[in-house]
Write an enzyme that holds these catalytic residues in place. Structure first.
Site, PDB file in Angstrom:
ATOM      1  CD  GLU A  33      20.261  67.833  27.867  1.00 52.86           C
ATOM      2  OE1 GLU A  33      20.982  67.131  28.516  1.00 52.86           O
ATOM      3  OE2 GLU A  33      19.876  68.903  28.529  1.00 52.86           O
ATOM      4  CG  ASP A  64      18.222  63.751  26.122  1.00 48.85           C
ATOM      5  OD1 ASP A  64      17.860  64.348  26.953  1.00 48.85           O
ATOM      6  OD2 ASP A  64      19.514  63.555  25.732  1.00 48.85           O
TER       7      ASP A  64
END
Length: 552
Positions: A470, A427
């Site tokens: 993301e 992440d």
């Protein structure tokens, strides 16, 4: 199937009993049989409906079948409609095959054999369905990919940068001139130039000018010939990805023919068409070896060969997955054999008694067009399949593919082959602030750069995907937890040290990583459990300060 989706067949015959019998043979839930009792009625129906095939009686009062076919071929809207002539004329008489020159694709002889009739009609129904599927695939692609539009605009933009012959072709089309209309005055011009040269009393300063005029006229004549022949509509790509019509499209034809005289006849017919390259093999095995090398656009084959038949040759290339179109040119005139060849995959069938330049060029053009349609449909389907499993921004596999196919497949390998597997979740830290500060285009550029670094840092058989936003996920087959942690630590450090740039801005980002693994022989784990464990490890990494690798 709704009425509007049914495939339409037009049957033209002046005898009602023939219309009824043919309609009864072809009756099917997926077909609509429309009938016409005369040529004039048929012409009107063709303009109202989208037919897959026309079954056309040759002998009719008033306008016969040949006249109807000629009118259909002269109309831009109807010239590609396949026509099968239905006739009671004795098949041994010389003019039986006149219809081929009028544009027919096949012949059926009365009384009709129901099996042969259905078989031949089914071939053209399948071709029509392929065209419809291709149109549907192209429509879906146009909605999903903006890059597939505006081909005509690309042609106009590139007009000034192409060679003289191609520019002349475009100008001729814009002016509405046909190659035939240009050719006649051109021949007059070149004939007069030859007379001047034969005169011998030309001053030196005029002689040089006449040579230049003659050279220019020869180039125009060569261009006209290219316009009149094959595949001039194939695009050619230039610098910058621009395309324009390619007049120099070459066609490589492999002729499988063991009779020297028959091959020589085909050579004589095509020898003036320099863009057609003709090579020869005498046996099926030699032809298959030739095809392995590639570079063949079209195949001519005899039916009766030294080491087998045309049917066996078609079956052989089907087994090898060779998609090159095949035209059977044979001395055998058996329509049952022709029907069987078409069913197995032949693009067309031509008796050697009807060999002529006009017919042969039409056969070549039709075969290449059919092959192009099949190739475009396959490419369109492959693109759709690729787009269904790939993330559009990064090009990585998407979440659907990861969860529904890749993860379960790799866990099955753990159970069956006894090797371990690791799952890593990545992440990007504080990614929302990047979008807020620099904009979403900058965020997209960073996601693309991050995915590129990740892809370079893993093995070819590892599976990486954009899991969402993301967040990224990587499956590491045959990998222990310790090795997975070491790989993720190296990657985390690489991202930490990397300078991401966007419009002269240098941006620093970090990544948090969650790692979990299954040991060899784990038999009860499922993909959902593995993802939840990796997610919890990722959450711990972010909660403990980010830019860390944590294990669960």
């Amino acid at each position: 199937m709704p009425m509007e989706e049914k495939i339409k067949i037009l049957v033209v015959d002046d005898r009602p009993e023939n219309l009824l019998s043919i309609g009864a043979v072809l009756e099917s839930p997926g077909l609509t049989i429309i009938t016409a009792a005369s040529g004039n009625e048929a012409l009107g129906l063709v303009l109202e409906h989208n037919f897959a095939l026309i079954l056309l009686d040759v002998q009719m009062p008033g306008m016969d079948g040949f006249e109807v076919a000629e009118l259909l071929r002269s109309n831009e809207k109807t010239r590609h409609l396949p026509i099968i002539f239905v006739t009671a004329i004795n098949k041994e008489r010389p003019h039986v095959f006149t219809g081929y020159e009028k544009g027919a694709v096949d012949y059926l002889f009365k009384p009709l054999d129901p099996l042969i009739l259905r078989s031949k009609v089914n071939v053209f129904v399948e071709l029509f369905q392929q065209r419809q599927k291709l149109q549907k695939s192209n429509a879906e692609l146009s909605l999903m990919v903006d890059k597939l539009e505006a081909v005509n605009q690309q042609i106009r933009e590139q007009q000034k940068s192409v060679i003289e012959e191609e520019r002349l072709k475009v100008l001729l089309q814009m002016a509405g001139a046909t190659a035939h209309e240009l050719n006649q005055p051109l021949m007059v011009l070149m004939g007069n130039i030859q007379l001047l040269e034969m005169d011998g009393n030309i001053p030196d300063h005029l002689g040089e000018r006449i040579k230049k005029i003659n050279a220019a006229a020869a180039r125009i004549a060569d261009t006209v010939k290219k316009i009149q022949t094959l595949r001039h509509d194939q695009p050619k790509t230039y610098a910058g990805g621009k395309t324009i019509l390619n007049l120099d499209q070459r066609v490589s034809i492999l002729c499988l023919e063991d009779n020297d005289d028959d091959f020589a006849q085909i050579q004589r017919i095509l020898h003036t068409h320099k863009q057609l390259s003709l090579t020869r093999e005498k046996t099926i095995q030699a032809a298959l070896t030739h095809l392995e090398k590639g570079g063949v656009d079209l195949i001519f084959t005899e039916y009766r060969l030294a080491d087998g038949s045309g049917l066996e040759f078609l079956e052989a290339i089907n087994r090898e997955g060779i998609e090159t179109p095949v035209v059977v040119i044979t001395g055998l005139g058996d329509e049952v054999i022709a029907s069987r060849l078409i069913q197995v995959g032949a693009s067309d069938y031509l008796p050697k008694t009807k060999l002529s330049e006009k017919v042969l060029l039409r056969i070549i053009s039709n075969a290449l067009e059919k092959a192009g349609l099949r190739r475009e449909m396959r490419i369109a389907q492959e693109k759709l399949a690729e787009m269904s499993v790939r993330d559009e921004l990064t090009g990585m596999f998407n979440r659907r593919y990861f969860l529904q196919e890749a993860l379960d497949r790799e866990i099955f390998g753990v159970r069956r082959y006894g090797h371990g597997i690791a799952l890593c979740m990545f992440d990007l830290d504080h990614f929302k602030s990047i979008n807020d500060t620099y904009g979403h285009l900058c965020g997209d550029a960073i996601l693309q750069a991050f995915s590129h670094i990740l892809d370079k840092g893993i093995r070819k058989y590892d599976v990486a995907c954009r899991y969402g936003g993301e967040e990224f996920a990587v499956i590491l087959p045959d990998t222990s937890l310790e090795k997975a942690v070491n790989l993720c630590e190296r990657f985390r450090e690489q991202v930490d040290q990397h300078e991401f740039t966007y419009e002269n801005q240098t941006i620093h980002i970090t990544t948090s990583v969650g790692v979990t693994a299954l040991s060899p022989g784990a038999g009860t784990a499922i993909g959902k459990d593995l993802v939840e464990r990796a997610d919890r490890a990722l959450y711990r990494a972010k909660e403990s300060g980010r830019n860390k690798v944590m294990v669960m």
